[in-house]
Scaffold this motif. Sequence first.
Motif, PDB file in Angstrom:
ATOM      1  N   VAL A 137      -3.661   3.215   8.176  1.00 37.64           N
ATOM      2  CA  VAL A 137      -3.532   2.065   7.136  1.00 37.64           C
ATOM      3  C   VAL A 137      -2.840   1.065   7.884  1.00 37.64           C
ATOM      4  CG1 VAL A 137      -2.377   1.426   4.911  1.00 37.64           C
ATOM      5  CG2 VAL A 137      -3.601   3.587   5.144  1.00 37.64           C
ATOM      6  N   ARG A 138      -1.699   1.197   8.485  1.00 39.04           N
ATOM      7  CA  ARG A 138      -0.988   0.152   9.313  1.00 39.04           C
ATOM      8  C   ARG A 138      -1.856  -0.612   9.943  1.00 39.04           C
ATOM      9  NH1 ARG A 138       3.930  -1.678   8.343  1.00 39.04           N
ATOM     10  NH2 ARG A 138       5.048   0.526   8.839  1.00 39.04           N
TER      11      ARG A 138
ATOM     12  N   LEU B   3       3.985  -1.006   3.825  1.00 39.60           N
ATOM     13  CA  LEU B   3       3.278   0.350   3.814  1.00 39.60           C
ATOM     14  C   LEU B   3       4.278   1.444   3.336  1.00 39.60           C
ATOM     15  CD1 LEU B   3       1.268   2.141   4.596  1.00 39.60           C
ATOM     16  CD2 LEU B   3       1.932   2.198   7.030  1.00 39.60           C
TER      17      LEU B   3
ATOM     18  N   LEU C 181      -0.983   7.214   7.707  1.00 42.73           N
ATOM     19  CA  LEU C 181      -0.258   5.938   7.561  1.00 42.73           C
ATOM     20  C   LEU C 181      -0.497   4.945   8.974  1.00 42.73           C
ATOM     21  CD1 LEU C 181       3.500   7.397   6.985  1.00 42.73           C
ATOM     22  CD2 LEU C 181       2.148   5.946   5.551  1.00 42.73           C
TER      23      LEU C 181
ATOM     24  N   ALA D 107       6.448   4.247   8.418  1.00 46.95           N
ATOM     25  CA  ALA D 107       6.328   3.405   7.051  1.00 46.95           C
ATOM     26  C   ALA D 107       7.631   2.425   6.918  1.00 46.95           C
ATOM     27  CB  ALA D 107       6.365   4.358   5.911  1.00 46.95           C
TER      28      ALA D 107
ATOM     29  N   PRO E 125      -1.295  -4.116   5.962  1.00 49.77           N
ATOM     30  CA  PRO E 125      -0.828  -4.119   4.717  1.00 49.77           C
ATOM     31  C   PRO E 125       0.450  -5.219   4.726  1.00 49.77           C
ATOM     32  CG  PRO E 125      -0.132  -2.175   5.473  1.00 49.77           C
ATOM     33  CD  PRO E 125      -1.441  -2.581   6.396  1.00 49.77           C
TER      34      PRO E 125
ATOM     35  N   VAL F 242       0.983  -1.075  -0.014  1.00 49.17           N
ATOM     36  CA  VAL F 242      -0.060  -0.109  -0.003  1.00 49.17           C
ATOM     37  C   VAL F 242       0.639   1.158   0.057  1.00 49.17           C
ATOM     38  CG1 VAL F 242      -1.688   1.215   1.114  1.00 49.17           C
ATOM     39  CG2 VAL F 242      -1.994  -1.234   1.246  1.00 49.17           C
TER      40      VAL F 242
END
Length: 212
Positions: A145-146, A153, A142, A172, A150, A125
């Motif tokens: 999303v983490r 990342l 971030l 990331a 993913p 991602v």
Amino acid sequence: MRFEDRAEAGRALAQALRRAGSWSDPLVLGLTRGGVPVAHEVAVALGAELDVAVARKIGAPGRPEFGVGAVTAGGEPIFDPATLRALGLTPRDLAVSCAAEQQEARRRLDAYRSGRAVRVAGRDVLVVDDGLATGVTARAALREVRAAGPARLVLAVPVGATQSVRALRAEADLVVCPHERHDFRSVGRFYRRFDQTTDAEVLTLLEQHHRE
């Protein structure tokens, strides 16, 4: 170094991402709104799925343009501790503003996705923005999303402040920024055309990419 517009910046960023390696089932998330035109070019170049990440700046009381933190639709708010100390604020002082921005983040995410499900788990991602100044909204995005799991990342921006780029390497797995600057000051100074991206433009790019 100045890009003509966000599309040109996206094409340059895509070249840097190609050099960074290969990508497994990539998903490109444009940080709304200005990151979406950049992300569109990246997604086209990588043959990736395109969608959005929404993070809202939390402004200082009486100074909404001065960001002291950020929040996403579903994640916990984050704050810049040094800025809070300098202004004599605590997270509790910003609770009302934070709740309002989170509600707006949810509204925008619903509007952009229109009920469309996006799979994050197990994929590469890439969170893409048009530049990295303080990095507070990118950090919030971030972290959200983490939490979705993913495989890898990535934060990808065409330009960024050196200090912020270095700081976000802790958030990331990879940060790709072709142009880091110590004298950053603002994202807009690296673009000849830096008009505000509208909701209509975001929706048009998403629809165009999904059709293709």
